[in-house]
Write an enzyme that holds these catalytic residues in place. Structure first.
Site, PDB file in Angstrom:
ATOM      1  CB  ALA A 375      82.348 -62.932  29.384  1.00  0.00           C
ATOM      2  CD1 TRP A 378      86.182 -68.758  27.044  1.00  0.00           C
ATOM      3  CD2 TRP A 378      83.984 -69.059  27.186  1.00  0.00           C
ATOM      4  NE1 TRP A 378      85.961 -70.030  27.501  1.00  0.00           N
ATOM      5  CE2 TRP A 378      84.624 -70.247  27.593  1.00  0.00           C
ATOM      6  CE3 TRP A 378      82.586 -69.011  27.193  1.00  0.00           C
ATOM      7  CZ2 TRP A 378      83.921 -71.369  28.006  1.00  0.00           C
ATOM      8  CZ3 TRP A 378      81.886 -70.133  27.596  1.00  0.00           C
ATOM      9  CH2 TRP A 378      82.539 -71.292  27.999  1.00  0.00           C
ATOM     10  CG  HIS A 379      79.578 -67.468  25.629  1.00  0.00           C
ATOM     11  ND1 HIS A 379      80.043 -66.632  26.615  1.00  0.00           N
ATOM     12  CD2 HIS A 379      78.775 -68.374  26.249  1.00  0.00           C
ATOM     13  CE1 HIS A 379      79.544 -67.021  27.785  1.00  0.00           C
ATOM     14  NE2 HIS A 379      78.780 -68.069  27.591  1.00  0.00           N
ATOM     15  N   GLY A 380      82.001 -67.535  21.578  1.00  0.00           N
ATOM     16  CA  GLY A 380      82.076 -67.878  20.171  1.00  0.00           C
ATOM     17  C   GLY A 380      82.723 -66.781  19.347  1.00  0.00           C
ATOM     18  CG  PHE A 523      79.943 -71.890  23.317  1.00  0.00           C
ATOM     19  CD1 PHE A 523      79.805 -71.334  22.059  1.00  0.00           C
ATOM     20  CD2 PHE A 523      78.828 -71.984  24.132  1.00  0.00           C
ATOM     21  CE1 PHE A 523      78.576 -70.872  21.623  1.00  0.00           C
ATOM     22  CE2 PHE A 523      77.600 -71.510  23.716  1.00  0.00           C
ATOM     23  CZ  PHE A 523      77.470 -70.954  22.456  1.00  0.00           C
TER      24      PHE A 523
END
Length: 523
Positions: A375, A378-380, A523
């Site tokens: 997770a 996933w954000h960056g 993102f």
């Protein structure tokens, strides 16, 4: 074109006015044109990726239920990305640059997909179904992985080799991250898995699925909708109700207030403190992270309200994505309140398939760490985001292993819930410092600032500035706390409701901050 731009203020009413008189398929065609136009305003080239994902997911899902499409239709659809890029190269303006490599990849795409699709059809039924599901998932994740993470891992490898005294001499390509790719990829994965599991029937036609995947209100930054909730709203025509107009305008106003009045004004302080060259002391460091906490909340929850409001004007209901996250009593509670559609996606498509909490405490904690690290990533594509995911995994581990914390999160009486909320808010602020820092050294600067309580630049004026822009948000949330929907005001008398709307509109139009891009667009 963003939700708070004047262009969108013209675009949305035009789409709404054209939408309602049309039959269902006419609406789908209008939504597809509007959505591609909306997305193309960011970068025309990346529509080719959306078209490719649309073709893959549509044909794989149809094949999952035994519906075999004609080869001619598959070839024509998978050729669309190549034709689009070719058209951009020939007829686009000077700033639309199409690389030769992109054209080659787009041309090869149907040459690879069509034979693989035909070969999978020769396999036994259950193997065939699994193969089509994985074909859809892996191709989507491969595209996401290349555009979002290739540069990150390549740069990390070069740095690692450099630390070992090895110069590989590589020239890495400059890869531009397409807007929205993380969101529509996850929605595509959910679609393939849920069709495979029989939770939803695939779209009846390519036009409907194309409009479904590209739906402009939630395309760029969610919410990440589940097919069982979202797809039926496209396969049947919505009926006009005045409540669509009332609810849509209410959500748009509240979203604009959160974004422009709260987030963009808090961003002034947050950006000042987290400027790469800044050397704040402790009061400024604390002000900066409080400012960012309300900036990112106002920015992203405001985006969600704007998306929900835009969709509601079209008779489509989007999911709530926020439910008073800063009132969370612990990390598990926080993720049931913050970016709800993403956290539930990771729960259902990563955490539970890994085993969830079914195999004992040790395995549960391992599954939590894997899920939260993914997770974070996933954000960056940055080690700070990985660290942020690890930090939240560590919090969830601590709240499971330390009896006092576990009972505090679940407390419902006395002063314990207040204590739980305060503690979780402080822990959340520390996590936001990791999230906001662009690099590890910048995070180190912020942490070091917490030890510096010497008198520095006066911080009282920025503190008052934050209060002026945060307190109205808190008052709004007190009004919406009982119905558990951050934008629900219908329980108020109409006079009070009108006064609230007037004050929100006044705050929105009087904001002096320069418009900031929505944070989650990156993102």
């Amino acid at each position: 074109m963003t939700f708070t731009s004047w262009q969108y203020a013209l675009f949305l009413p035009l789409v709404v006015l054209l939408y309602w008189p049309l039959p269902r398929l006419g609406r789908m065609g209008l939504l597809l044109i509007a959505s591609y136009f909306f997305y193309g305003m960011w970068d025309l080239r990346f529509l080719a990726l959306l078209m490719a994902s649309t073709g893959i997911d549509y044909f794989c899902a149809r094949s999952l239920v035994g519906a075999r499409e004609s080869r001619l239709k598959i070839i024509a659809t998978t050729l669309t990305p190549f034709l689009w890029l070719g058209g951009c190269a020939l007829f686009g303006k000077d700033h639309v640059s199409i690389s030769q490599t992109s054209l080659i990849v787009a041309a090869v795409f149907p040459l690879l997909f069509v034979p693989v699709h035909e070969w999978i059809w020769t396999r036994p039924e259950e193997s065939r179904r699994r193969s089509f599901m994985w074909l859809s998932i892996l191709t989507n994740l491969a595209v996401l992985g290349f555009f979002k993470y290739f540069g990150f891992f390549a740069d990390s490898l070069v740095s690692l080799l450099g630390a070992a005294g090895i110069d590989p001499g590589w020239t890495l390509p400059n890869i531009i991250l397409p807007v929205a790719i993380s969101f529509y990829t996850f929605q595509s994965v959910a679609y393939a898995v849920d069709v495979y599991k029989g939770k939803v029937q695939p779209a009846p036609d390519l036009l409907t699925f194309s409009a479904y995947l590209a739906f402009f209100p939630q395309l760029v930054a969610g919410p990440i909708e589940r097919p069982a909730h979202f797809m039926p709203q496209f396969t049947r025509a919505a009926v006009w109700e005045w409540d669509h107009l009332h609810a849509g305008l209410r959500l748009l106003l509240i979203g604009a207030f959160k974004k422009v009045f709260v987030a963009d004004n808090c961003a002034i302080v947050a950006n000042y403190v987290f400027n790469p060259g800044a050397t704040p002391n402790a009061p400024w460091a604390l002000l900066g992270i409080i400012a960012f906490a309300f900036q990112i909340y106002g920015d992203f929850s405001g985006y969600t309200d704007l998306a929900r409001g835009s969709a509601r004007l079209l008779g489509i209901h989007l999911s709530m994505n926020f439910r008073f996250p800063y009132l969370a009593t612990g990390p598990s509670d926080f993720w049931q309140r913050w970016h709800i559609t993403l956290s539930s996606w990771f729960r259902d498509y990563v955490y539970i398939p890994l085993g969830g909490n079914r195999s004992g405490l040790a395995r549960t904690i391992i599954n939590l760490w894997i899920t939260m690290l993914l997770a974070g990533l996933w954000h960056g594509a940055s080690w700070t985001f990985v660290l942020w995911g690890g930090y939240h995994a560590a919090m969830q581990t601590a709240y499971r292993l330390i009896p006092g914390l576990a009972s505090l999160e679940k407390a419902t009486s006395g002063g314990k819930p207040v204590l739980a909320v305060c503690l979780m808010f402080i822990l959340t602020l520390f996590g936001w410092a990791i999230f906001r820092a662009q690099t590890m050294p910048q995070l180190g600067v912020w942490l070091h600032a917490l030890t510096d309580w010497t008198r520095g630049e006066d911080w009282t004026k920025p503190a008052l500035w934050l209060l002026f822009h945060i307190v109205p948000l808190i008052l709004l949330q007190l009004l919406t706390l009982k119905p558990r929907d951050e934008a629900e005001l219908t329980r108020l008398p109409w006079v009070a409701r009108g006064l609230v709307f007037f004050l929100l509109f006044a705050a929105f139009v009087s904001s002096v901050a320069t418009e900031q891009e929505f944070i989650y667009f990156q993102f």
